[in-house]
Scaffold this motif. Structure first.
Motif, mmCIF file in Angstrom:
data_model
loop_
_atom_site.group_PDB
_atom_site.id
_atom_site.type_symbol
_atom_site.label_atom_id
_atom_site.label_comp_id
_atom_site.label_asym_id
_atom_site.label_seq_id
_atom_site.Cartn_x
_atom_site.Cartn_y
_atom_site.Cartn_z
ATOM 1 N N LEU A 35 0.819 -1.225 0.000
ATOM 2 C CA LEU A 35 0.000 0.000 0.000
ATOM 3 C C LEU A 35 0.848 1.268 0.000
ATOM 4 O O LEU A 35 0.313 2.370 -0.098
ATOM 5 C CB LEU A 35 -0.935 0.005 1.216
ATOM 6 C CG LEU A 35 -2.135 -0.949 1.148
ATOM 7 C CD1 LEU A 35 -2.840 -1.001 2.492
ATOM 8 C CD2 LEU A 35 -3.104 -0.535 0.043
ATOM 9 N N GLY A 36 2.173 1.102 0.121
ATOM 10 C CA GLY A 36 3.050 2.268 0.035
ATOM 11 C C GLY A 36 3.407 2.898 1.366
ATOM 12 O O GLY A 36 3.730 4.098 1.418
ATOM 13 N N LEU A 37 3.364 2.118 2.452
ATOM 14 C CA LEU A 37 3.781 2.657 3.752
ATOM 15 C C LEU A 37 5.244 3.075 3.673
ATOM 16 O O LEU A 37 6.115 2.287 3.324
ATOM 17 C CB LEU A 37 3.589 1.611 4.868
ATOM 18 C CG LEU A 37 4.110 2.009 6.252
ATOM 19 C CD1 LEU A 37 3.364 3.224 6.800
ATOM 20 C CD2 LEU A 37 3.983 0.835 7.242
ATOM 21 N N GLN A 38 5.498 4.331 4.008
ATOM 22 C CA GLN A 38 6.857 4.851 3.965
ATOM 23 C C GLN A 38 7.559 4.606 5.298
ATOM 24 O O GLN A 38 6.921 4.521 6.350
ATOM 25 C CB GLN A 38 6.837 6.354 3.662
ATOM 26 C CG GLN A 38 6.285 6.697 2.293
ATOM 27 C CD GLN A 38 6.011 8.188 2.168
ATOM 28 O OE1 GLN A 38 4.909 8.663 2.401
ATOM 29 N NE2 GLN A 38 7.045 8.951 1.802
ATOM 30 N N ARG A 39 8.875 4.501 5.211
ATOM 31 C CA ARG A 39 9.696 4.302 6.413
ATOM 32 C C ARG A 39 9.450 5.466 7.374
ATOM 33 O O ARG A 39 9.430 6.641 6.962
ATOM 34 C CB ARG A 39 11.164 4.265 5.978
ATOM 35 C CG ARG A 39 12.116 3.767 7.057
ATOM 36 C CD ARG A 39 12.148 2.247 7.109
ATOM 37 N NE ARG A 39 13.294 1.800 7.892
ATOM 38 C CZ ARG A 39 13.285 1.632 9.210
ATOM 39 N NH1 ARG A 39 12.182 1.873 9.895
ATOM 40 N NH2 ARG A 39 14.364 1.210 9.836
ATOM 41 N N PHE A 40 9.263 5.135 8.639
ATOM 42 C CA PHE A 40 9.065 6.114 9.712
ATOM 43 C C PHE A 40 7.790 6.950 9.531
ATOM 44 O O PHE A 40 7.736 8.096 9.950
ATOM 45 C CB PHE A 40 10.279 7.039 9.868
ATOM 46 C CG PHE A 40 11.580 6.315 10.072
ATOM 47 C CD1 PHE A 40 11.803 5.562 11.220
ATOM 48 C CD2 PHE A 40 12.587 6.366 9.112
ATOM 49 C CE1 PHE A 40 13.002 4.884 11.415
ATOM 50 C CE2 PHE A 40 13.791 5.689 9.293
ATOM 51 C CZ PHE A 40 13.997 4.947 10.441
ATOM 52 N N HIS A 41 6.774 6.366 8.915
ATOM 53 C CA HIS A 41 5.458 7.005 8.825
ATOM 54 C C HIS A 41 4.439 6.144 9.566
ATOM 55 O O HIS A 41 4.640 4.942 9.759
ATOM 56 C CB HIS A 41 5.055 7.221 7.366
ATOM 57 C CG HIS A 41 5.664 8.438 6.764
ATOM 58 N ND1 HIS A 41 4.973 9.627 6.588
ATOM 59 C CD2 HIS A 41 6.939 8.678 6.336
ATOM 60 C CE1 HIS A 41 5.787 10.524 6.060
ATOM 61 N NE2 HIS A 41 6.983 9.982 5.892
ATOM 62 N N GLY A 42 3.331 6.762 9.950
ATOM 63 C CA GLY A 42 2.380 6.106 10.840
ATOM 64 C C GLY A 42 1.381 5.185 10.169
ATOM 65 O O GLY A 42 0.994 5.382 9.017
ATOM 66 N N VAL A 43 0.965 4.173 10.947
ATOM 67 C CA VAL A 43 -0.245 3.389 10.673
ATOM 68 C C VAL A 43 -1.142 3.637 11.886
ATOM 69 O O VAL A 43 -0.853 3.166 12.984
ATOM 70 C CB VAL A 43 0.051 1.883 10.515
ATOM 71 C CG1 VAL A 43 -1.258 1.094 10.439
ATOM 72 C CG2 VAL A 43 0.888 1.620 9.269
ATOM 73 N N GLY A 44 -2.184 4.436 11.696
ATOM 74 C CA GLY A 44 -3.086 4.760 12.800
ATOM 75 C C GLY A 44 -4.132 3.665 12.974
ATOM 76 O O GLY A 44 -4.686 3.173 11.988
ATOM 77 N N ILE A 45 -4.380 3.271 14.233
ATOM 78 C CA ILE A 45 -5.349 2.194 14.508
ATOM 79 C C ILE A 45 -6.416 2.743 15.449
ATOM 80 O O ILE A 45 -6.119 3.187 16.558
ATOM 81 C CB ILE A 45 -4.659 0.964 15.131
ATOM 82 C CG1 ILE A 45 -3.387 0.602 14.337
ATOM 83 C CG2 ILE A 45 -5.618 -0.218 15.160
ATOM 84 C CD1 ILE A 45 -2.529 -0.462 14.987
ATOM 85 N N LEU A 46 -7.659 2.691 14.977
ATOM 86 C CA LEU A 46 -8.787 3.313 15.671
ATOM 87 C C LEU A 46 -9.880 2.271 15.875
ATOM 88 O O LEU A 46 -10.678 1.999 14.986
ATOM 89 C CB LEU A 46 -9.297 4.475 14.813
ATOM 90 C CG LEU A 46 -10.511 5.279 15.258
ATOM 91 C CD1 LEU A 46 -10.264 5.958 16.588
ATOM 92 C CD2 LEU A 46 -10.865 6.314 14.198
ATOM 93 N N GLY A 47 -9.892 1.638 17.061
ATOM 94 C CA GLY A 47 -10.901 0.612 17.289
ATOM 95 C C GLY A 47 -10.689 -0.110 18.595
ATOM 96 O O GLY A 47 -9.681 0.080 19.293
ATOM 97 N N PHE A 48 -11.649 -0.985 18.926
ATOM 98 C CA PHE A 48 -11.560 -1.755 20.167
ATOM 99 C C PHE A 48 -10.575 -2.913 19.989
ATOM 100 O O PHE A 48 -10.317 -3.379 18.879
ATOM 101 C CB PHE A 48 -12.941 -2.287 20.575
ATOM 102 C CG PHE A 48 -12.941 -2.957 21.924
ATOM 103 C CD1 PHE A 48 -12.829 -2.203 23.086
ATOM 104 C CD2 PHE A 48 -13.004 -4.343 22.038
ATOM 105 C CE1 PHE A 48 -12.781 -2.810 24.339
ATOM 106 C CE2 PHE A 48 -12.964 -4.962 23.282
ATOM 107 C CZ PHE A 48 -12.861 -4.189 24.428
ATOM 108 N N ASN A 49 -10.069 -3.371 21.098
ATOM 109 C CA ASN A 49 -9.049 -4.419 21.156
ATOM 110 C C ASN A 49 -9.459 -5.667 20.381
ATOM 111 O O ASN A 49 -10.574 -6.174 20.544
ATOM 112 C CB ASN A 49 -8.779 -4.795 22.608
ATOM 113 C CG ASN A 49 -8.518 -3.588 23.484
ATOM 114 O OD1 ASN A 49 -8.944 -2.475 23.179
ATOM 115 N ND2 ASN A 49 -7.835 -3.784 24.582
ATOM 116 N N SER A 50 -8.547 -6.180 19.580
ATOM 117 C CA SER A 50 -8.817 -7.375 18.784
ATOM 118 C C SER A 50 -7.506 -7.928 18.263
ATOM 119 O O SER A 50 -6.470 -7.248 18.300
ATOM 120 C CB SER A 50 -9.724 -7.032 17.593
ATOM 121 O OG SER A 50 -9.024 -6.185 16.685
ATOM 122 N N ALA A 51 -7.549 -9.154 17.739
ATOM 123 C CA ALA A 51 -6.362 -9.744 17.124
ATOM 124 C C ALA A 51 -5.888 -8.864 15.972
ATOM 125 O O ALA A 51 -4.679 -8.659 15.780
ATOM 126 C CB ALA A 51 -6.677 -11.155 16.630
#
Length: 715
Positions: free
Chosen positions: A144-160
């Motif tokens: 998907l093009g994640l760049q080095r030292f850039h964020g993946v934001g996670i918004l949700g309740f706890n899950s695997a």
């Protein structure tokens, strides 16, 4: 007390198992032989050449040369000098997250790691499967093009999926960035923007809509993934979890491994955003070493058992955007091979106790409000019991409290009446709460009252306080069974150090930390980083505290919360607030006021029911408050009955409690002169409390300015 009939039964086919590996597992001896943990001491016994190699690697991080990294950085691609000790646990070889994971797979590969409930069955993944899923997610992030030292934001309740996205982001060379589910669209935008997020992971359509509302303001955003529920509409660059996980199938292992091999222990891998109770949230940069070393040190300190010996069981339910939940739910289990069970999303609205009864964890962490809610529920149930049961319970609690207070001071005596009470009461209560095999009950993230701690201690459930902050990768001090003093947050985790900065005559000053758990810096905030880390590398916590003669740490307040009266007296509000809560048990939340004022005043709220869906406080009083009012001769059942009609009996009881606190004040300046009951309790939804239930004092001051001004008019 909770009766046997209240206790949930667990279906055989869905009961959690801690009996080790799944049927095709290798033997425990194979795991132990093939997967030893590497420490500096291990290498001493190797050949001289290997020892030299190991030492040269450690010297790289210890280097103090002109070109070596500093103790802090604010650059997303920055590196820091690791705070390695010469001996002990602080000298352990630094590891990346991937190295920790590989070690975990070697040791615990066929032991269950994650358990998610689907219908009435627990769907489980082993550590080997878990790691493979994390690698799959990492490949999809790369695609998907994640760049080095850039964020993946996670918004949700706890899950695997939350765990896998978090670790996958790190393996792919990005930052794992938790976002509070209670955040507004604007707050989500701030975190995504600040972290340079290329990808956002959302739980469901509710969270998706927040992101869609601000998506046009996020030029770096390349994709959104929804991990629960069906997509309500198709959009470009919007994926389901299964679609996302298959995106990276064409990415070769070698491409991912090249990125993993480029990662260093002294580089950032995770951003924890502060809750912003005093301003804009700050992005706390945690390195690979911050996370892997803290998990190792804290786990050993609290004596977590490793999977092959006896697998620890924990429940994941606290917000994963908070460092406490990340350390306890993600990193400690990986380091020690524990099994994590995911609670239902409505855990904090009432279903947590069902999960507790079913899983029966061996370790459990609850923020103060969780323990308070348990206490309220138990008191409510107890109030409806027969007179005989209430009498037995009162006797058992008195015996339990006195015996445990003596044990706390070193006594090993277990009197006959205590052993009898354990059989008649304590064991049943533990079973009813699902804590019958839990040897480690913790609280942290916010202050807890002495009353609540004593309530559980009286039932032979010691709740151990731990203390730390995002900037210390979580824990700094922890209470243990043999080092436990009520209202103290214990002693330093091995390898961590504390300094009390500028102590006053009472020994109280600012608490400062040092050790390998100290964060790298605040992302893009040099001034704030310099405020937090001094020239000698000490982290200034902003908390006030002191040590007793035995080395136990006590928190007395926060510097920014310190009230300085018009007369110049410094007053920490928390001890006075706690004393009022203890004296008036119907109070839910309260706030002391008096900065730059001639006297102290206070805002108070009453305990009331909370809407299960919205989290909004309701008008109905809780059963224990109604019972309390009846004893006073009041027939009030609603907050409005008391506040609207200025209920004489209740107001008199509150005044009596405040007077008793004033009588113990060390000076007239520390006495509460005026107070007011508010019509509605504080809440996260109302904005007065942060995500971990911390009081947002500046927000309360602004919201209730009229009432506060009224205290000081005509004076």
């Amino acid at each position: 007390m909770l009766s046997d009939s209240d206790m949930a039964t667990v279906m055989v086919n869905s009961a959690p198992s801690s009996d080790g590996p799944v049927p095709h597992a290798v033997s425990v001896s194979d795991i132990l032989v093939n997967g030893p943990s590497s420490t500096v001491e291990d290498y001493i016994t190797e050949t001289t050449e290997e020892t030299k190699t190991e030492e040269s690697q450690l010297d790289m991080f210890r280097s103090k040369g002109p070109s070596s990294p500093a103790l802090w950085t604010t650059r997303r691609d920055g590196e820091v000098k690791l705070r390695l000790d010469q001996h002990g646990i602080g000298s352990e070889k630094p590891k990346t997250v991937n190295e920790l994971l590989q070690e975990s797979v070697r040791k615990y590969g066929d032991y269950f790691a994650l358990a998610s409930k689907k219908g009435d069955k627990w769907i489980k993944q082993t550590y080997r499967q878990y790691y493979e899923e994390c690698r799959k997610a990492a490949k999809s992030f790369i695609k998907l093009g994640l760049q080095r030292f850039h964020g993946v934001g996670i918004l949700g309740f706890n899950s695997a999926e939350w765990f896998i996205a978090d670790i996958g982001a790190i393996l792919a060379g990005g930052f794992a960035v938790g976002i509070y589910t209670t955040n507004s669209p604007e707050a989500c935008q701030y975190v995504a923007e600040n972290s340079g997020a290329n990808i956002l992971i959302v739980e469901n359509d509710k969270q998706l809509q927040k992101i869609l509302e601000v998506q046009h303001k996020l030029p770096l955003l390349k994709a959104i993934i929804q991990y629960n529920d069906e997509l309500k509409e198709k959009r470009p660059n919007l994926y389901t979890w299964s679609e996302f996980m298959s995106l990276g199938r064409d990415i070769p292992d070698s491409q991912l491994d090249t990125i993993i091999d480029s990662q260093k222990p002294n580089q950032c891998c995770t951003l924890i955003y502060t809750s912003g109770t005093t301003g804009q949230p700050k992005g706390v940069m945690l390195s690979h070493d911050n996370i892997t070393w803290t998990a190792l040190s804290a786990g050993r300190y609290v004596r977590l058992t490793e999977g092959p010996e006896q697998q620890e069981l924990v429940i994941s339910y606290l917000p994963l955007s908070h460092i406490a939940a990340q350390m306890i739910d993600i990193w400690l289990p990986i380091a020690f091979g524990a099994q994590v069970f995911f609670a239902r999303p409505d855990a904090l609205k009432g279903s947590l106790v069902d999960t507790l009864r079913e899983v029966r964890p061996t370790a459990f962490m609850g923020v103060p409000r969780v323990w308070e809610k348990m206490e309220e529920k138990m008191k409510s149930v107890g109030a409806k019991s027969s007179a005989l049961r209430r009498k037995v319970a009162a006797w058992a609690k008195e015996v339990g409290l006195q015996t445990n207070l003596k044990r706390m001071k070193g006594s090993s005596e277990l009197p006959v009446n205590f052993r009898l009470a354990r059989q008649l009461v304590y064991k049943k209560v533990r079973k009813g709460l699902g804590l019958d095999r839990c040897t480690k009950c913790y609280t942290g993230a916010a202050p807890i009252t002495k009353e609540t701690l004593e309530f559980f201690l009286s039932l032979d459930i010691p709740v151990y306080e731990l203390y730390g902050m995002s900037e210390s990768s979580g824990p700094h001090t922890v209470s243990l069974p043999e080092t436990f003093m009520i209202t103290s947050c214990g002693k330093e985790v091995t390898g961590c150090r504390t300094m009390i900065y500028k102590p006053d005559s009472d020994g109280s000053g600012e608490i400062c930390f040092s050790g390998r758990h100290i964060f790298m810096g605040y992302l893009n905030m040099e001034d704030k980083t310099k405020e937090a880390i001094d020239e000698e590398g000490w982290l200034h916590s902003g908390d006030l505290g002191k040590h007793d003669k035995n080395g136990f740490l006590y928190i007395t307040g926060r510097i920014k919360e310190l009230i300085i009266t018009a007369g110049g007296e410094n007053i920490p509000p928390v001890p006075i607030e706690d004393a009022v809560k203890e004296a008036v048990p119907i109070i839910s939340n309260l706030m002391l006021i008096g900065d730059k004022a001639k006297f102290l005043s206070m805002l108070l709220t009453l305990k009331c029911n909370v809407d299960g869906e919205t989290g909004e406080p309701e008008d109905d009083l809780t059963p224990d408050v109604i019972a309390y009012c009846l004893k006073l001769g009041s027939k009030a059942t609603k907050v409005s009955d008391i506040v609207g009609g200025k209920d004489k009996a209740v107001y008199a009881a509150i005044q009596k409690g405040i007077t008793s606190v004033n009588e113990k004040a060390t000076s007239n300046a520390q006495k509460i002169q005026k107070w007011a009951l508010l019509e509605k309790d504080f809440s996260i939804a109302g904005g007065q409390l942060g995500p971990t239930m911390k009081l947002k004092r500046p927000v309360v001051m602004k919201m209730y300015k009229d009432q506060i001004d009224q205290f000081y008019t005509d004076v």
